[in-house]
Design a protein around this motif. Structure first.
Motif, PDB file in Angstrom:
ATOM      1  N   THR A  65       0.840  -1.188   0.000  1.00 57.05           N
ATOM      2  CA  THR A  65       0.000   0.000   0.000  1.00 57.05           C
ATOM      3  C   THR A  65       0.882   1.246   0.000  1.00 57.05           C
ATOM      4  OG1 THR A  65      -1.852   1.107   1.124  1.00 57.05           O
ATOM      5  CG2 THR A  65      -0.211   0.049   2.526  1.00 57.05           C
ATOM      6  N   ASN A  66       0.258   2.395  -0.160  1.00 59.98           N
ATOM      7  CA  ASN A  66       0.996   3.660  -0.047  1.00 59.98           C
ATOM      8  C   ASN A  66       0.404   4.527   1.058  1.00 59.98           C
ATOM      9  OD1 ASN A  66      -1.372   4.478  -1.194  1.00 59.98           O
ATOM     10  ND2 ASN A  66      -0.495   5.242  -3.078  1.00 59.98           N
ATOM     11  N   ARG A  67      -0.357   3.915   1.946  1.00 57.26           N
ATOM     12  CA  ARG A  67      -1.040   4.663   2.992  1.00 57.26           C
ATOM     13  C   ARG A  67      -0.530   4.284   4.385  1.00 57.26           C
ATOM     14  NH1 ARG A  67      -4.542   3.113  -0.861  1.00 57.26           N
ATOM     15  NH2 ARG A  67      -5.843   4.698  -1.808  1.00 57.26           N
ATOM     16  N   TRP A  68      -0.299   5.284   5.193  1.00 55.14           N
ATOM     17  CA  TRP A  68      -0.038   5.097   6.609  1.00 55.14           C
ATOM     18  C   TRP A  68      -1.363   5.323   7.330  1.00 55.14           C
ATOM     19  CZ3 TRP A  68       4.289   2.736   7.581  1.00 55.14           C
ATOM     20  CH2 TRP A  68       5.421   2.970   6.814  1.00 55.14           C
ATOM     21  N   GLY A  69      -1.356   5.312   8.627  1.00 53.13           N
ATOM     22  CA  GLY A  69      -2.583   5.524   9.404  1.00 53.13           C
ATOM     23  C   GLY A  69      -3.156   4.183   9.806  1.00 53.13           C
ATOM     24  N   ILE A  70      -4.398   3.918   9.391  1.00 50.04           N
ATOM     25  CA  ILE A  70      -5.043   2.644   9.690  1.00 50.04           C
ATOM     26  C   ILE A  70      -5.248   1.899   8.374  1.00 50.04           C
ATOM     27  CG2 ILE A  70      -7.109   1.520  10.588  1.00 50.04           C
ATOM     28  CD1 ILE A  70      -7.402   3.865  12.525  1.00 50.04           C
ATOM     29  N   VAL A  71      -4.779   0.658   8.326  1.00 49.08           N
ATOM     30  CA  VAL A  71      -4.892  -0.170   7.130  1.00 49.08           C
ATOM     31  C   VAL A  71      -5.745  -1.389   7.474  1.00 49.08           C
ATOM     32  CG1 VAL A  71      -3.638  -1.549   5.428  1.00 49.08           C
ATOM     33  CG2 VAL A  71      -2.656   0.602   6.254  1.00 49.08           C
ATOM     34  N   GLU A  72      -6.797  -1.598   6.698  1.00 45.98           N
ATOM     35  CA  GLU A  72      -7.661  -2.762   6.865  1.00 45.98           C
ATOM     36  C   GLU A  72      -7.087  -3.919   6.054  1.00 45.98           C
ATOM     37  OE1 GLU A  72     -11.887  -3.263   5.182  1.00 45.98           O
ATOM     38  OE2 GLU A  72     -12.121  -2.268   7.129  1.00 45.98           O
ATOM     39  N   LEU A  73      -7.001  -5.087   6.668  1.00 45.16           N
ATOM     40  CA  LEU A  73      -6.428  -6.265   6.022  1.00 45.16           C
ATOM     41  C   LEU A  73      -7.568  -7.174   5.565  1.00 45.16           C
ATOM     42  CD1 LEU A  73      -3.638  -6.877   8.674  1.00 45.16           C
ATOM     43  CD2 LEU A  73      -3.494  -5.558   6.561  1.00 45.16           C
ATOM     44  N   PRO A  74      -7.760  -7.331   4.262  1.00 45.75           N
ATOM     45  CA  PRO A  74      -8.965  -7.960   3.729  1.00 45.75           C
ATOM     46  C   PRO A  74      -8.973  -9.486   3.675  1.00 45.75           C
ATOM     47  CG  PRO A  74      -7.593  -7.240   1.934  1.00 45.75           C
ATOM     48  CD  PRO A  74      -6.898  -6.822   3.212  1.00 45.75           C
ATOM     49  N   PHE A 115      -0.729   2.409  12.346  1.00 51.65           N
ATOM     50  CA  PHE A 115       0.651   2.878  12.411  1.00 51.65           C
ATOM     51  C   PHE A 115       0.743   4.068  13.349  1.00 51.65           C
ATOM     52  CE2 PHE A 115       0.397   0.804   8.240  1.00 51.65           C
ATOM     53  CZ  PHE A 115       1.428  -0.106   8.388  1.00 51.65           C
ATOM     54  N   HIS A 116       1.693   4.013  14.286  1.00 53.03           N
ATOM     55  CA  HIS A 116       1.908   5.107  15.241  1.00 53.03           C
ATOM     56  C   HIS A 116       2.833   6.167  14.671  1.00 53.03           C
ATOM     57  CE1 HIS A 116      -0.101   2.423  17.958  1.00 53.03           C
ATOM     58  NE2 HIS A 116       0.881   1.543  17.888  1.00 53.03           N
ATOM     59  N   THR A 117       3.621   5.783  13.676  1.00 51.23           N
ATOM     60  CA  THR A 117       4.509   6.727  13.005  1.00 51.23           C
ATOM     61  C   THR A 117       4.292   6.610  11.502  1.00 51.23           C
ATOM     62  OG1 THR A 117       6.331   5.149  12.850  1.00 51.23           O
ATOM     63  CG2 THR A 117       6.272   6.537  14.818  1.00 51.23           C
ATOM     64  N   SER A 118       4.672   7.630  10.794  1.00 50.20           N
ATOM     65  CA  SER A 118       4.562   7.631   9.328  1.00 50.20           C
ATOM     66  C   SER A 118       5.896   8.027   8.729  1.00 50.20           C
ATOM     67  CB  SER A 118       3.479   8.617   8.879  1.00 50.20           C
ATOM     68  OG  SER A 118       2.246   8.296   9.440  1.00 50.20           O
ATOM     69  N   PRO A 119       6.828   7.075   8.620  1.00 50.13           N
ATOM     70  CA  PRO A 119       8.129   7.411   8.051  1.00 50.13           C
ATOM     71  C   PRO A 119       7.987   7.914   6.622  1.00 50.13           C
ATOM     72  CG  PRO A 119       8.150   5.208   9.009  1.00 50.13           C
ATOM     73  CD  PRO A 119       6.728   5.678   8.986  1.00 50.13           C
ATOM     74  N   GLY A 120       8.918   8.714   6.197  1.00 48.40           N
ATOM     75  CA  GLY A 120       8.894   9.203   4.833  1.00 48.40           C
ATOM     76  C   GLY A 120       9.166   8.080   3.847  1.00 48.40           C
ATOM     77  N   THR A 121       8.433   8.099   2.763  1.00 47.25           N
ATOM     78  CA  THR A 121       8.660   7.129   1.691  1.00 47.25           C
ATOM     79  C   THR A 121       8.933   7.911   0.411  1.00 47.25           C
ATOM     80  OG1 THR A 121       6.284   7.002   1.254  1.00 47.25           O
ATOM     81  CG2 THR A 121       7.215   5.319   2.707  1.00 47.25           C
ATOM     82  N   HIS A 122       9.623   7.265  -0.496  1.00 48.16           N
ATOM     83  CA  HIS A 122      10.012   7.941  -1.728  1.00 48.16           C
ATOM     84  C   HIS A 122       8.848   7.948  -2.716  1.00 48.16           C
ATOM     85  CE1 HIS A 122      12.290   9.020  -5.310  1.00 48.16           C
ATOM     86  NE2 HIS A 122      13.178   9.517  -4.467  1.00 48.16           N
ATOM     87  N   ALA A 123       8.631   9.062  -3.380  1.00 56.95           N
ATOM     88  CA  ALA A 123       7.490   9.243  -4.285  1.00 56.95           C
ATOM     89  C   ALA A 123       7.552   8.374  -5.535  1.00 56.95           C
ATOM     90  CB  ALA A 123       7.378  10.710  -4.678  1.00 56.95           C
ATOM     91  N   ASN A 124       8.728   7.859  -5.897  1.00 54.41           N
ATOM     92  CA  ASN A 124       8.840   7.058  -7.114  1.00 54.41           C
ATOM     93  C   ASN A 124       8.274   5.644  -6.965  1.00 54.41           C
ATOM     94  OD1 ASN A 124       9.971   9.148  -8.461  1.00 54.41           O
ATOM     95  ND2 ASN A 124      12.062   8.370  -8.384  1.00 54.41           N
ATOM     96  N   HIS A 125       7.961   5.232  -5.765  1.00 59.83           N
ATOM     97  CA  HIS A 125       7.433   3.889  -5.538  1.00 59.83           C
ATOM     98  C   HIS A 125       5.910   3.949  -5.439  1.00 59.83           C
ATOM     99  CE1 HIS A 125      11.361   2.148  -5.002  1.00 59.83           C
ATOM    100  NE2 HIS A 125      11.668   3.124  -4.172  1.00 59.83           N
ATOM    101  N   ILE A 126       5.228   3.110  -6.221  1.00 63.97           N
ATOM    102  CA  ILE A 126       3.768   3.101  -6.201  1.00 63.97           C
ATOM    103  C   ILE A 126       3.256   2.552  -4.874  1.00 63.97           C
ATOM    104  CG2 ILE A 126       1.716   2.128  -7.308  1.00 63.97           C
ATOM    105  CD1 ILE A 126       3.333   2.064  -9.920  1.00 63.97           C
ATOM    106  N   TYR A 127       3.826   1.447  -4.429  1.00 60.24           N
ATOM    107  CA  TYR A 127       3.435   0.805  -3.155  1.00 60.24           C
ATOM    108  C   TYR A 127       4.660   0.683  -2.256  1.00 60.24           C
ATOM    109  CZ  TYR A 127      -0.385  -0.652  -6.225  1.00 60.24           C
ATOM    110  OH  TYR A 127      -1.423  -0.676  -7.121  1.00 60.24           O
ATOM    111  N   PRO A 128       5.034   1.753  -1.563  1.00 55.95           N
ATOM    112  CA  PRO A 128       6.277   1.708  -0.787  1.00 55.95           C
ATOM    113  C   PRO A 128       6.170   0.965   0.548  1.00 55.95           C
ATOM    114  CG  PRO A 128       5.236   3.844  -0.546  1.00 55.95           C
ATOM    115  CD  PRO A 128       4.407   3.078  -1.542  1.00 55.95           C
ATOM    116  N   ILE A 129       4.951   0.575   0.964  1.00 57.28           N
ATOM    117  CA  ILE A 129       4.780  -0.089   2.252  1.00 57.28           C
ATOM    118  C   ILE A 129       4.392  -1.550   1.997  1.00 57.28           C
ATOM    119  CG2 ILE A 129       3.528  -0.069   4.445  1.00 57.28           C
ATOM    120  CD1 ILE A 129       2.845   2.951   3.663  1.00 57.28           C
TER     121      ILE A 129
END
Length: 133
Positions: A65-74, A115-129
């Motif tokens: 995914t490319n989202r921090w915060g709360i992620v629902e696992l399907p 996620f309690h923290t949101s580390p920086g991710t690089h913009a060139n990656h579609i799904y950096p997490i």
């Protein structure tokens, strides 16, 4: 919302229901159809897994995914979160997030990761997490 999910292939559904149990239900007394009955069982189990999102056997899954915060696992059930990794620069190198930086509620369906923290991710990656289950 999940952007990308890769679920490991379930290959052995013999612990879900045996061929002998199926043959009893179908009233088949010979072994000539065992391969066919097994392939029908496997196809039916795969369909149930795809339709419900519930895994009938132990398997692995990787969620990207490319989202921090709360992620629902399907998918369910989830027994543990193996790791959370992210790409913080332009390379393909993954950095492992400490388990203290997120909380996983795997008892609820669908499971959540907060996620309690949101580390920086690089913009060139579609799904950096990457979340490995």
């Amino acid at each position: 919302m999940i952007d990308n999910i890769a679920i490991g292939q379930s290959s052995d559904f013999s612990n879900v229901i045996s061929i002998d149990d199926l043959k009893t239900h179908l009233r088949v007394l010979h072994n000539d159809e065992n391969t066919l009955i097994g392939s029908y069982r496997d196809a039916a189990c795969e369909y149930v897994q795809q339709y419900t999102g519930v895994r009938l056997t132990q398997t692995t899954a990787t969620i990207r995914t490319n989202r921090w915060g709360i992620v629902e696992l399907p998918i369910a059930p989830i027994t543990n979160v193996v790791h959370v990794k992210y790409k913080e620069d332009n390379s393909d190198r993954l950095t492992t997030m400490p388990t203290s930086d997120f909380t996983a509620d795997i008892k609820r369906v669908p499971a959540l990761i907060k996620f309690h923290t949101s580390p920086g991710t690089h913009a060139n990656h579609i799904y950096p997490i990457e979340i490995e289950l």
